[in-house]
Design an enzyme around this catalytic site. Structure first.
Site, PDB file in Angstrom:
ATOM      1  CD  GLU A 319      -2.684  -1.013   2.643  1.00  0.00           C
ATOM      2  OE1 GLU A 319      -3.851  -1.413   2.618  1.00  0.00           O
ATOM      3  OE2 GLU A 319      -2.144  -0.547   3.676  1.00  0.00           O
ATOM      4  CB  CYS A 320       0.630   4.395   0.055  1.00  0.00           C
ATOM      5  SG  CYS A 320       0.912   6.145  -0.283  1.00  0.00           S
ATOM      6  N   GLY A 321       3.328   3.737   0.349  1.00  0.00           N
ATOM      7  CA  GLY A 321       4.763   3.641   0.547  1.00  0.00           C
ATOM      8  C   GLY A 321       5.292   2.232   0.382  1.00  0.00           C
TER       9      GLY A 321
END
Length: 431
Positions: A319-321
Site C-alpha cells: 500500500e502506498c509507501g
C-alpha cells in the site's frame, strides 16, 4: 447500554490545535491512573500515534464511510465498557467533508467542544464560537476552548463575550515550545519523537492550569452491540507485516481483524535490516520509504526475499509507501534517487505539492474495499491497472489497483473491516 463520560474535540479549521488539546486532556487523565480511550475522526495515521502515546492505548479511527455506522458504534461501545473517559478528535473543521466531524458527533450524541485559535482575536472569538454552536441545532455543545491566548486578561476578555450556555472551558497559552514538528504528510510520527513524553506532560500541565473551575465531562449512553466475530478463515496462516518508521501507516482495526480471522502476525523492520520472517502472506503498509531510501537500498536480503516470496505464489499486499518500495527506483523530495526492490516495474518521484487526497472505494476481484489516499509522490509504470477506485465525494483522486502474479499494489490505504471476507480471501489464497 453502557455509560461513559465522553467529549468530541473539534475546531473551525485544521491547525487550530485539536490534536495537542486532545492529547493534553488524555495525558492529564491517564497520568492520574484513569483509563482513557481516544479515537480519531477519519483516515489519519499520524495524529493517532500521538494520541496513543498520550492515553497509553491504541487510538482507533472512526469513519462513517470507511467503517460504517455499525462498526463505529461497536468500537465506541467496546471503549465505553472499559474506559473512564472517551475522547474523539475531529478532522479539519467541524462541518468540513462528507461525512464530517459534525456528522459523526451527531450520529452518536457526543457533546462537542471547539478549539479556537484566539491568538489574533478579541470579541470576534465569541461570534465565531456562537456561530459554530448554532449552525446545526441537533449537535450538543459542551463549551469552547480558547487556544494560544496572549495573557490571562486576554482569556478573561474572550470568556466575557460568550453566551451562558456556551462556557469557556479552558484558555491555553501561546507557547512555541509546545508545537510538534511537521513534514509533508502532517505531524512527524510519534516513534520519531524521543522527547514526546516530556512534551505530553507539558501539554497536560497547560491543560490543568488553563481549565476553568466547574467543568465536568458529561456521561454518554452508548448502545452496546458487539460485532459477531468473523469466521477464522485465516487460521493457521502467518502474515508478515513491515512495521517501522518507513512502514508505519497501520490501522489498529486492520491488525485486530487479521487476528480475529485467525492469522498469526509477524512484524519486522526493513530499515532495521531485519530479515523477512517465514510467512504465508506479506503486507507492506504505507509510510515514508522516501526518507529511508539508503536503509532500504542497502538491506542485504530484502529484495531477494521479496522476490522469492512472490515467485512462490504467496500473497503480497503493498500500500502506498509499501508499493513505492517495490519499484525499480524512488526519487525523494531532494532529488536523490534510490534503488528499490525491483518487483514492480516503474519509478516514483516525491514532489513538493500534494499529488492525491481523498476517500476511496476500490473493487478488488474478491469484493469491494474502502480506504483513502494521501500522497505527494507520482508513479510511472507500464503496468495496466486491474481496477480503479472511485471517490465518494466526486473528487479527482481515483487510484489504480495493480497486480502482478501474487503481488497486489495500490496507493490506497485499505480499511480491512470494510470487507473482512475479501481480505481473508486475498491473504488466505493458496496460489
Amino acid at each position: 447500554m453502557t455509560s461513559c463520560p465522553a467529549l468530541f474535540i473539534s475546531a473551525p479549521s485544521s491547525g487550530s490545535g485539536k490534536t495537542s488539546v486532545t492529547a493534553a486532556i488524555a495525558r492529564s487523565h491517564a497520568r492520574r491512573g484513569e483509563r482513557v480511550r481516544v479515537f480519531k475522526t477519519g483516515p489519519d495515521f499520524l495524529d493517532p500515534g500521538i494520541l496513543e502515546r498520550a492515553s497509553g492505548h491504541a487510538a482507533y479511527q472512526l469513519d462513517l464511510f470507511m467503517g460504517g455506522f455499525e462498526h463505529c458504534r461497536a468500537l465506541l461501545a467496546e471503549a465505553s465498557r472499559e474506559a473512564d473517559l472517551i475522547l474523539v478528535e475531529g478532522v479539519m473543521g467541524l462541518f468540513d467533508g462528507k461525512p464530517s466531524s459534525a456528522d459523526l458527533a451527531a450520529a452518536f450524541g457526543l457533546p462537542v467542544v471547539c478549539v479556537i485559535d484566539a491568538s489574533a482575536m478579541a470579541q470576534t472569538f465569541a461570534a465565531l464560537a456562537t456561530g459554530l454552536a448554532r449552525f446545526l441545532p441537533e449537535l450538543r455543545h459542551a463549551g469552547v476552548i480558547a487556544n494560544r491566548i496572549g495573557s490571562a486578561a486576554h482569556g478573561r476578555m474572550l470568556a466575557e463575550g460568550l453566551p451562558d450556555d456556551l462556557p469557556l472551558i479552558a484558555a491555553l497559552p501561546r507557547d512555541a515550545s509546545l508545537s510538534l514538528p511537521e513534514r509533508h504528510l502532517g505531524l512527524v510520527q510519534a516513534l520519531e519523537q524521543p522527547a514526546l513524553r516530556t512534551q505530553l506532560d507539558a501539554w497536560a500541565d497547560a491543560w490543568e492550569e488553563g481549565l476553568r473551575p466547574g467543568f465536568a465531562f458529561q456521561p454518554i449512553r452508548f448502545d452496546s452491540p458487539q460485532e459477531p466475530p468473523p469466521p477464522r478463515l485465516l487460521a493457521g496462516r502467518r502474515i508478515a507485516i513491515a512495521r517501522d518508521a518507513a512502514f508505519g501507516f497501520i490501522y489498529p482495526a486492520n491488525l485486530d481483524l487479521l487476528r480475529a480471522l485467525g492469522a498469526e502476525l509477524a512484524f519486522f523492520s526493513p530499515i532495521g535490516h531485519e530479515a523477512l520472517p517465514g510467512c504465508d502472506a506479506l503486507w507492506l503498509p504505507g509510510g515514508y520509504p522516501e526518507l529511508h531510501g539508503d536503509a532500504l537500498a542497502t538491506h542485504p536480503t530484502l529484495a531477494a526475499d521479496l522476490a522469492a516470496h512472490v515467485a512462490a505464489g504467496r500473497p503480497l499486499l503493498a500500500e502506498c509507501g509499501g508499493m513505492l518500495a517495490l519499484l525499480d527506483e524512488l526519487t525523494d523530495a531532494d532529488g536523490r534517487s534510490h534503488r528499490m526492490a525491483g518487483l514492480l516495474p516503474g519509478r516514483a518521484r516525491v514532489q513538493q505539492r500534494l499529488a492525491a487526497l481523498g476517500l476511496q472505494s476500490l473493487n478488488w476481484p474478491e469484493g469491494p474495499l474502502r480506504g483513502h489516499s494521501f500522497h505527494y509522490s507520482t508513479l510511472e509504470t507500464p503496468l495496466a491497472p486491474i481496477a480503479r477506485a472511485g471517490n465518494p465525494n466526486g473528487g479527482s483522486t481515483a487510484e489504480a489497483l495493480y497486480q502482478q502474479g501474487s503481488l497486489r499494489a495500490s496507493y490506497v490505504h485499505h480499511y480491512f473491516p470494510s470487507n473482512p471476507e475479501a481480505v481473508a480471501m486475498w491473504f488466505g489464497a493458496a496460489r
